[in-house]
Write a protein that holds these residues in place. Structure first.
Motif, PDB file in Angstrom:
ATOM      1  N   MET A   1       0.835  -1.039  -0.160  1.00  0.00           N
ATOM      2  CA  MET A   1       0.047   0.090  -0.166  1.00  0.00           C
ATOM      3  C   MET A   1       0.867   1.210  -0.017  1.00  0.00           C
ATOM      4  N   SER A   2       0.738   2.228  -0.892  1.00  0.00           N
ATOM      5  CA  SER A   2       1.443   3.412  -0.998  1.00  0.00           C
ATOM      6  C   SER A   2       1.078   4.274   0.048  1.00  0.00           C
ATOM      7  N   ASP A   3       1.896   5.399  -0.041  1.00  0.00           N
ATOM      8  CA  ASP A   3       1.433   6.551   1.254  1.00  0.00           C
ATOM      9  C   ASP A   3       0.273   7.296   0.563  1.00  0.00           C
ATOM     10  N   ARG A   4       0.001   7.118  -0.568  1.00  0.00           N
ATOM     11  CA  ARG A   4      -1.087   7.944  -1.333  1.00  0.00           C
ATOM     12  C   ARG A   4      -2.509   7.250  -1.151  1.00  0.00           C
ATOM     13  N   GLU A   5      -2.455   5.861  -0.724  1.00  0.00           N
ATOM     14  CA  GLU A   5      -3.694   5.112  -0.714  1.00  0.00           C
ATOM     15  C   GLU A   5      -4.515   5.573   0.757  1.00  0.00           C
ATOM     16  N   LEU A   6      -5.886   5.614   0.778  1.00  0.00           N
ATOM     17  CA  LEU A   6      -6.776   5.940   1.524  1.00  0.00           C
ATOM     18  C   LEU A   6      -6.641   4.484   2.628  1.00  0.00           C
ATOM     19  N   ARG A   7      -6.266   4.822   3.884  1.00  0.00           N
ATOM     20  CA  ARG A   7      -6.176   3.783   4.862  1.00  0.00           C
ATOM     21  C   ARG A   7      -7.216   3.810   5.805  1.00  0.00           C
ATOM     22  N   VAL A   8      -8.228   2.855   5.551  1.00  0.00           N
ATOM     23  CA  VAL A   8      -9.251   2.828   6.601  1.00  0.00           C
ATOM     24  C   VAL A   8      -9.547   1.496   6.921  1.00  0.00           C
ATOM     25  N   SER A   9      -9.883   1.015   8.137  1.00  0.00           N
ATOM     26  CA  SER A   9     -10.147  -0.450   8.586  1.00  0.00           C
ATOM     27  C   SER A   9     -11.317  -0.984   7.944  1.00  0.00           C
ATOM     28  N   LYS A  10     -11.386  -2.141   7.840  1.00  0.00           N
ATOM     29  CA  LYS A  10     -12.630  -2.959   7.211  1.00  0.00           C
ATOM     30  C   LYS A  10     -13.707  -2.848   8.482  1.00  0.00           C
ATOM     31  N   ILE A  11     -15.022  -2.929   8.123  1.00  0.00           N
ATOM     32  CA  ILE A  11     -15.972  -3.139   9.037  1.00  0.00           C
ATOM     33  C   ILE A  11     -16.411  -4.267   8.826  1.00  0.00           C
ATOM     34  N   GLN A  12     -16.870  -4.982  10.375  1.00  0.00           N
ATOM     35  CA  GLN A  12     -17.325  -6.453  10.171  1.00  0.00           C
ATOM     36  C   GLN A  12     -18.929  -6.626   9.622  1.00  0.00           C
TER      37      GLN A  12
ATOM     38  N   ALA B   1     -18.072  15.185  -2.755  1.00  0.00           N
ATOM     39  CA  ALA B   1     -17.117  16.001  -1.792  1.00  0.00           C
ATOM     40  C   ALA B   1     -18.009  16.932  -1.064  1.00  0.00           C
ATOM     41  N   GLY B   2     -17.670  16.797   0.352  1.00  0.00           N
ATOM     42  CA  GLY B   2     -18.331  17.735   1.265  1.00  0.00           C
ATOM     43  C   GLY B   2     -19.863  17.395   1.805  1.00  0.00           C
ATOM     44  N   GLU B   3     -20.161  16.215   1.286  1.00  0.00           N
ATOM     45  CA  GLU B   3     -21.855  15.864   1.818  1.00  0.00           C
ATOM     46  C   GLU B   3     -22.040  14.773   2.700  1.00  0.00           C
ATOM     47  N   ALA B   4     -20.717  14.315   3.239  1.00  0.00           N
ATOM     48  CA  ALA B   4     -20.526  13.209   4.160  1.00  0.00           C
ATOM     49  C   ALA B   4     -21.647  13.597   5.374  1.00  0.00           C
ATOM     50  N   LEU B   5     -21.585  14.874   5.987  1.00  0.00           N
ATOM     51  CA  LEU B   5     -22.215  15.206   7.322  1.00  0.00           C
ATOM     52  C   LEU B   5     -23.662  15.061   6.782  1.00  0.00           C
TER      53      LEU B   5
ATOM     54  N   VAL C   1     -19.116   5.237  13.449  1.00  0.00           N
ATOM     55  CA  VAL C   1     -19.011   5.859  11.969  1.00  0.00           C
ATOM     56  C   VAL C   1     -17.664   6.217  11.815  1.00  0.00           C
ATOM     57  N   SER C   2     -17.309   6.056  10.495  1.00  0.00           N
ATOM     58  CA  SER C   2     -15.738   6.315   9.910  1.00  0.00           C
ATOM     59  C   SER C   2     -16.282   7.220   8.622  1.00  0.00           C
ATOM     60  N   LEU C   3     -15.588   8.297   8.528  1.00  0.00           N
ATOM     61  CA  LEU C   3     -15.811   9.184   7.512  1.00  0.00           C
ATOM     62  C   LEU C   3     -14.490   9.488   6.623  1.00  0.00           C
ATOM     63  N   GLY C   4     -14.646   9.560   5.498  1.00  0.00           N
ATOM     64  CA  GLY C   4     -13.329  10.124   4.653  1.00  0.00           C
ATOM     65  C   GLY C   4     -13.902  11.259   3.837  1.00  0.00           C
ATOM     66  N   MET C   5     -13.271  12.165   4.362  1.00  0.00           N
ATOM     67  CA  MET C   5     -14.067  13.348   3.480  1.00  0.00           C
ATOM     68  C   MET C   5     -13.068  14.411   2.611  1.00  0.00           C
ATOM     69  N   ASN C   6     -13.407  14.566   1.177  1.00  0.00           N
ATOM     70  CA  ASN C   6     -12.611  15.112   0.425  1.00  0.00           C
ATOM     71  C   ASN C   6     -11.229  14.217  -0.119  1.00  0.00           C
TER      72      ASN C   6
ATOM     73  N   LYS D   1     -13.997  12.960  -3.327  1.00  0.00           N
ATOM     74  CA  LYS D   1     -15.216  12.301  -2.820  1.00  0.00           C
ATOM     75  C   LYS D   1     -15.218  12.247  -1.158  1.00  0.00           C
ATOM     76  N   ASP D   2     -16.420  11.769  -0.717  1.00  0.00           N
ATOM     77  CA  ASP D   2     -16.408  11.465   0.633  1.00  0.00           C
ATOM     78  C   ASP D   2     -17.040  10.057   0.565  1.00  0.00           C
ATOM     79  N   VAL D   3     -16.645   9.223   1.845  1.00  0.00           N
ATOM     80  CA  VAL D   3     -16.853   8.054   2.094  1.00  0.00           C
ATOM     81  C   VAL D   3     -17.456   7.930   3.411  1.00  0.00           C
ATOM     82  N   VAL D   4     -18.620   7.207   3.578  1.00  0.00           N
ATOM     83  CA  VAL D   4     -19.265   7.129   5.015  1.00  0.00           C
ATOM     84  C   VAL D   4     -19.363   5.618   5.357  1.00  0.00           C
TER      85      VAL D   4
END
Length: 152
Positions: A1-12, A22-26, A42-47, A56-59
């Motif tokens: 995994m490169s330093d530019r990839e998004l690192r968010v843990s998986k959910i069960q 982008a900006g709509e997650a809230l 909840v985990s959020l990735g914004m912008n 994009k955003d990820v919820v």
């Protein structure tokens, strides 16, 4: 995994809503009635960078699967979104949101004189148009930010 990839843990188990504008997650959390007081994880990735959207955003909402009604309304504020249902860390269902023909009981009509704002026991109903929403009672058209009209 490169330093530019998004690192968010998986959910069960739960729902991952990807490709949110982008900006709509809230706004997505508000739409789902998630305000942080009920202990929902909840985990959020914004912008975050996106090849398809630019940004994009990820919820990620653990232990909750979106209903079809929630997915339809989500399409109004995040028309490019994809919904991934997760069980035992695996994606068991993946689909793009589809706009409904009508939404009821979710939005407030901006017309103060509309019967839905008169204290009557009338649920709001809006027809979904290509360029906005039309109140089924007074004909008012909502074209601006739909999230400003979400019911509390």
């Amino acid at each position: 995994m490169s330093d530019r990839e998004l690192r968010v843990s998986k959910i069960q188990s739960g729902t991952v809503i990807d490709h949110v504008s982008a900006g709509e997650a809230l706004h997505v959390l508000s739409l789902l009635g998630i305000d942080g007081t009920k202990g929902t994880t909840v985990s959020l990735g914004m912008n975050v960078p996106s090849e398809r959207l630019g940004r994009k955003d990820v919820v990620k909402v653990e232990s909750r699967e979106l209903s079809d009604d929630e997915a339809e309304v989500l399409s109004l504020i995040a028309p490019e979104a994809t919904i991934n249902i997760i069980r035992d860390y695996d994606v068991v269902d993946k689909r793009r949101v589809e706009p409904p023909e009508e939404v009821s009981g979710v939005l407030v009509c901006p017309n103060r004189d509309c019967i839905t704002n008169a204290g009557e026991p009338v649920e709001t109903a809006f027809a979904v148009l290509d360029d906005g929403l039309r109140c089924e009672y007074c004909g008012e058209i909502v074209r601006e930010d739909i999230t400003d009209h979400l019911q509390d």
